[in-house]
Scaffold this active site. Structure first.
Site, PDB file in Angstrom:
ATOM      1  N   TRP A  52       0.823  -1.159   0.078  1.00  0.00           N
ATOM      2  CA  TRP A  52      -0.032  -0.005   0.147  1.00  0.00           C
ATOM      3  C   TRP A  52       0.980   1.178   0.123  1.00  0.00           C
ATOM      4  O   TRP A  52       2.100   1.477   0.496  1.00  0.00           O
ATOM      5  CB  TRP A  52      -0.907  -0.053   1.296  1.00  0.00           C
ATOM      6  CG  TRP A  52      -1.697   1.266   1.433  1.00  0.00           C
ATOM      7  CD1 TRP A  52      -1.356   2.375   2.318  1.00  0.00           C
ATOM      8  CD2 TRP A  52      -3.034   1.532   1.079  1.00  0.00           C
ATOM      9  NE1 TRP A  52      -2.184   3.227   2.190  1.00  0.00           N
ATOM     10  CE2 TRP A  52      -3.397   2.870   1.399  1.00  0.00           C
ATOM     11  CE3 TRP A  52      -3.820   0.723   0.338  1.00  0.00           C
ATOM     12  CZ2 TRP A  52      -4.614   3.316   1.420  1.00  0.00           C
ATOM     13  CZ3 TRP A  52      -5.203   1.437  -0.113  1.00  0.00           C
ATOM     14  CH2 TRP A  52      -5.553   2.698   0.422  1.00  0.00           C
ATOM     15  N   MET A  53       0.423   2.264  -0.806  1.00  0.00           N
ATOM     16  CA  MET A  53       0.824   3.462  -0.630  1.00  0.00           C
ATOM     17  C   MET A  53      -0.107   4.763  -0.942  1.00  0.00           C
ATOM     18  O   MET A  53      -1.134   4.406  -1.637  1.00  0.00           O
ATOM     19  CB  MET A  53       1.957   3.833  -1.849  1.00  0.00           C
ATOM     20  CG  MET A  53       2.513   5.293  -2.005  1.00  0.00           C
ATOM     21  SD  MET A  53       3.612   5.522  -3.237  1.00  0.00           S
ATOM     22  CE  MET A  53       2.585   5.382  -4.717  1.00  0.00           C
ATOM     23  N   ASP A  72      -0.369   9.199   0.813  1.00  0.00           N
ATOM     24  CA  ASP A  72      -0.080  10.508   0.576  1.00  0.00           C
ATOM     25  C   ASP A  72       1.391  10.623   0.292  1.00  0.00           C
ATOM     26  O   ASP A  72       2.254  10.074   0.830  1.00  0.00           O
ATOM     27  CB  ASP A  72      -0.224  11.294   1.882  1.00  0.00           C
ATOM     28  CG  ASP A  72      -1.704  11.062   2.329  1.00  0.00           C
ATOM     29  OD1 ASP A  72      -2.453  10.405   1.655  1.00  0.00           O
ATOM     30  OD2 ASP A  72      -2.189  11.891   3.211  1.00  0.00           O
ATOM     31  N   GLN A  98       3.269   7.676   2.498  1.00  0.00           N
ATOM     32  CA  GLN A  98       2.464   6.883   3.457  1.00  0.00           C
ATOM     33  C   GLN A  98       2.688   5.650   2.799  1.00  0.00           C
ATOM     34  O   GLN A  98       2.192   5.227   1.775  1.00  0.00           O
ATOM     35  CB  GLN A  98       1.384   7.331   3.574  1.00  0.00           C
ATOM     36  CG  GLN A  98       1.167   8.905   4.191  1.00  0.00           C
ATOM     37  CD  GLN A  98       1.496   8.864   5.830  1.00  0.00           C
ATOM     38  OE1 GLN A  98       0.313   8.595   6.338  1.00  0.00           O
ATOM     39  NE2 GLN A  98       2.629   8.622   6.060  1.00  0.00           N
ATOM     40  N   TRP A 132       1.960   9.196  10.342  1.00  0.00           N
ATOM     41  CA  TRP A 132       1.046   9.867   9.272  1.00  0.00           C
ATOM     42  C   TRP A 132       1.764  11.148   8.673  1.00  0.00           C
ATOM     43  O   TRP A 132       2.740  11.491   8.822  1.00  0.00           O
ATOM     44  CB  TRP A 132      -0.214  10.031   9.737  1.00  0.00           C
ATOM     45  CG  TRP A 132      -1.075   8.861   9.984  1.00  0.00           C
ATOM     46  CD1 TRP A 132      -0.620   7.709   9.515  1.00  0.00           C
ATOM     47  CD2 TRP A 132      -2.322   8.767  10.592  1.00  0.00           C
ATOM     48  NE1 TRP A 132      -1.541   6.767  10.101  1.00  0.00           N
ATOM     49  CE2 TRP A 132      -2.680   7.451  10.563  1.00  0.00           C
ATOM     50  CE3 TRP A 132      -3.198   9.549  11.091  1.00  0.00           C
ATOM     51  CZ2 TRP A 132      -3.918   6.749  11.027  1.00  0.00           C
ATOM     52  CZ3 TRP A 132      -4.346   9.041  11.526  1.00  0.00           C
ATOM     53  CH2 TRP A 132      -4.782   7.781  11.654  1.00  0.00           C
ATOM     54  N   SER A 133       1.065  11.685   7.609  1.00  0.00           N
ATOM     55  CA  SER A 133       1.485  12.623   6.758  1.00  0.00           C
ATOM     56  C   SER A 133       2.143  13.793   7.504  1.00  0.00           C
ATOM     57  O   SER A 133       1.884  14.206   8.558  1.00  0.00           O
ATOM     58  CB  SER A 133       0.396  13.200   5.747  1.00  0.00           C
ATOM     59  OG  SER A 133      -0.121  12.095   5.084  1.00  0.00           O
ATOM     60  N   ASP A 156      -1.311  16.427   9.664  1.00  0.00           N
ATOM     61  CA  ASP A 156      -0.697  16.985   8.369  1.00  0.00           C
ATOM     62  C   ASP A 156      -0.210  18.342   8.319  1.00  0.00           C
ATOM     63  O   ASP A 156      -0.662  19.208   7.857  1.00  0.00           O
ATOM     64  CB  ASP A 156      -1.826  16.880   7.252  1.00  0.00           C
ATOM     65  CG  ASP A 156      -2.445  15.575   7.214  1.00  0.00           C
ATOM     66  OD1 ASP A 156      -1.793  14.615   7.737  1.00  0.00           O
ATOM     67  OD2 ASP A 156      -3.588  15.376   6.632  1.00  0.00           O
ATOM     68  N   GLU A 171      -7.299  17.989   5.184  1.00  0.00           N
ATOM     69  CA  GLU A 171      -6.322  17.331   5.280  1.00  0.00           C
ATOM     70  C   GLU A 171      -5.195  17.811   4.457  1.00  0.00           C
ATOM     71  O   GLU A 171      -5.460  18.763   3.445  1.00  0.00           O
ATOM     72  CB  GLU A 171      -6.540  16.020   4.632  1.00  0.00           C
ATOM     73  CG  GLU A 171      -7.809  15.210   5.682  1.00  0.00           C
ATOM     74  CD  GLU A 171      -7.920  13.905   5.204  1.00  0.00           C
ATOM     75  OE1 GLU A 171      -7.502  12.648   5.967  1.00  0.00           O
ATOM     76  OE2 GLU A 171      -8.465  13.677   4.082  1.00  0.00           O
TER      77      GLU A 171
END
Length: 580
Positions: free
Chosen positions: A57-58, A60, A76, A119-120, A184, A238
């Site tokens: 999985w990929m 952001d 991500q 996370w981002s 973010d 976001e």
């Protein structure tokens, strides 16, 4: 084969970092034995020149930057499955934004402030050429907090190891914001008072906001009493991005520049799209005023980077080429079951240079020039008439992996259909009047990733309308209704208007075609639409490309150029190391 210069430079860098056995931020050994799939046989939907990790999985893009002549791209990533899960920061480096070396993950859950996921976030280059990475961590209570990481070894141009600040978390959710709606952090900018500023996305009572924070040391951050931007009933914002653009240049600017002849872009992601507005920013008053009163409201009148599958974008300033470069996550449109079967999910858009249009009303996006290094086998023609009902094959290139530019010239526009487009949602209009729906001028454009019998085809096309007082509108569509005969694929069509006057300007279209993705750029990058497609035919030698006109009026192709695209080079770092 690796190009000789690229290979030598790559191996030299790898020798420099070879003795590093583990990654401080990840706390795990380097990955062994990753092999890229054989594209045509095992992975027919895998792309040739768009960025993907080797597997799984990929989503952001995170912290893109240039450091010591090396482009860094973080993303991500779930290293354990082709579905969303516990997220780490994947990491790759490049010398040209085209060919990439996959490295070991950069940031991995190790401490309470990011124990659930990393996370981002965004990169900021501090004085002294020191990269700092701000990112969101999900802690053991699923609270979203903001963290800081630094490179361990500044002499390593690959920045393979990252060390987390002992002060993490450096920012926690403000009052009135849910613990899981605050994430973010943006690239930081510094005002004339030498104070650093960032925005963090979130919401209060379903009202989206870019919360503003200030710092003098980059570790201690204080909230400003009001957000830099907000909008009612948009939900959590976001991946906010905030940066300056010059009014009279295609160049980029460092995020801290704020002077005469500069405006600012505020971008936020919500409702699955990346919306932006252009305005003026004052660091003294700490406010951002959108031009023409436009706000990030989610209206069909609002501006978007891209009107297709394109989300969670992140830009950075490339001081080597003096440009601003934009990336975005391009999600899948097939099923989770499909993703598990093929062993991966998610693409990145090809990097785009970004600047403001001469009108000052919108942004322009265009693939970075380095993409031209992949072109081969050019075919072209000029001044070709497309009569009503025409379908003309573009031969001599690899239709499944191509770069195609085409310009259309129209005459006697007084015959254009009458429609007041100010009252119309362009995506709905593209759905109701697809490629098979005849108009006067249009639909005309290209049929990409098409089977020979045209049972499968993706039509990227234009239609021209006029209102009751003779003003013209150009509609751009990506019609996915026939992109596949498979039944479990999202074939939603996309559409947007293009800000040109067809009486005085030719209507141009560029398409980057790469197996399961088509990036379309209308009018030199004024309107962009990215589509994911999954045709049922698995032999890509059977893919075809056509120009077509399904309108009742003839159109002229004033110029067309198309190239086959070579595969970009994606090298697994550990594979190279094992070979040394």
């Amino acid at each position: 084969m690796i190009k000789p210069f690229f290979s030598l430079l790559t191996l030299c860098f790898l020798v420099l970092v070879y003795l590093t056995p583990t990654n401080v931020a990840t706390g795990r050994s380097l990955i062994d034995g990753i092999l890229l799939p054989t594209q045509k046989n095992e992975q027919p939907y895998r792309t040739g020149y768009h960025f993907q990790p080797p597997s799984n999985w990929m989503n952001d893009p995170n912290g893109p930057m240039l450091y010591k002549g090396v482009y860094h791209f973080f993303y991500q990533h779930n290293p354990d499955a082709a579905t969303f899960g516990t997220i780490i920061w994947g990491h790759a480096v490049s010398h040209d934004l085209v060919n990439w070396i996959h490295l070991d993950p950069a940031i991995y859950p190790t401490h309470e402030p990011d124990s659930n996921s990393c996370w981002s976030g965004s990169a900021t280059i501090l004085p002294g050429n020191i990269p700092a990475m701000l990112y969101t961590g999900s802690d053991s209570k699923s609270r979203q907090v903001q963290n800081l990481a630094w490179p361990k070894n500044l002499s390593d141009p690959f920045l393979r190891e990252w060390v987390k600040s002992t002060k993490n978390p450096i920012i926690t959710p403000p009052d009135g914001v849910k613990d899981d709606c605050f994430r973010d952090p943006s690239t930081a900018w510094r005002g004339p008072d030498n104070v650093w500023r960032i925005v963090v996305g979130g919401d209060r009572d379903n009202n989206g906001m870019a919360f503003l924070y200030q710092s003098t040391d980059f570790e201690t951050w204080k909230p400003y009493h009001q957000p830099l931007a907000s909008a009612d009933a948009t939900g959590t914002w976001e991946c906010p991005d905030f940066f300056p653009v010059p009014l009279n240049s295609t160049n980029g600017l460092d995020t801290s520049v704020n002077s005469g002849g500069v405006v600012h872009v505020m971008k936020a992601g919500f409702e699955g799209h990346d919306w932006y507005t252009i305005g003026t920013y004052s660091s003294e008053r700490e406010n951002f005023l959108p031009q023409n009163g436009l706000r990030l409201s989610g209206s069909t009148l609002d501006l978007r980077y891209d009107y297709g599958n394109f989300y969670a974008s992140k830009s950075f300033y490339d001081d080597l080429k003096n440009r601003r470069v934009l990336w975005a996550w391009v999600p899948e449109s097939d099923s989770e079951e499909d993703d598990i079967k093929k062993g991966w999910a998610g693409l990145q858009s090809f990097p785009r240079a970004l600047w403001i249009d001469r009108s000052g009303k919108q942004l322009i996006q265009w693939p970075v020039d380095e993409i031209e290094s992949l072109r081969e086998n050019e075919v072209k023609f000029q001044n070709k008439k497309l009569a009503p009902g025409s379908v003309v094959e573009i031969q001599g290139i690899t239709a499944s992996q191509a770069d195609v530019t085409i310009s259309f010239k129209l005459e006697d526009l007084s015959k254009a259909e009458v429609l007041d487009t100010s009252l119309v949602d362009p995506q709905v209009l593209c759905t109701e009047r697809g490629a098979s729906s005849k108009g006067e001028f249009g639909p005309f454009g290209i049929l990409a990733m098409a089977s020979k019998d045209l049972k499968e085809q993706t039509a990227i096309f234009f239609r021209v309308f006029q209102n009751q007082i003779g003003r013209y509108s150009v509609l751009m569509c990506s019609d996915l209704s026939r992109s596949t005969v498979r039944s479990n694929i999202d074939t939603t069509s996309f559409g947007a208007f293009v800000d040109i006057d067809p009486r005085y300007q030719e209507i141009s279209l560029r398409n980057l075609i790469d197996h399961s993705i088509i990036e379309s750029f209308g009018a030199g990058g004024k309107t962009c639409i990215t589509s994911r497609i999954y045709p049922n035919f698995l032999n890509y030698d059977n893919a075809h490309l056509f120009a077509f006109n399904n309108g009742t009026q003839s159109v002229k192709i004033s110029e067309m150029s198309a190239w086959s695209m070579k595969n970009a080079e994606f090298i697994i770092d550990q594979t190279i190391k094992n070979a040394i």
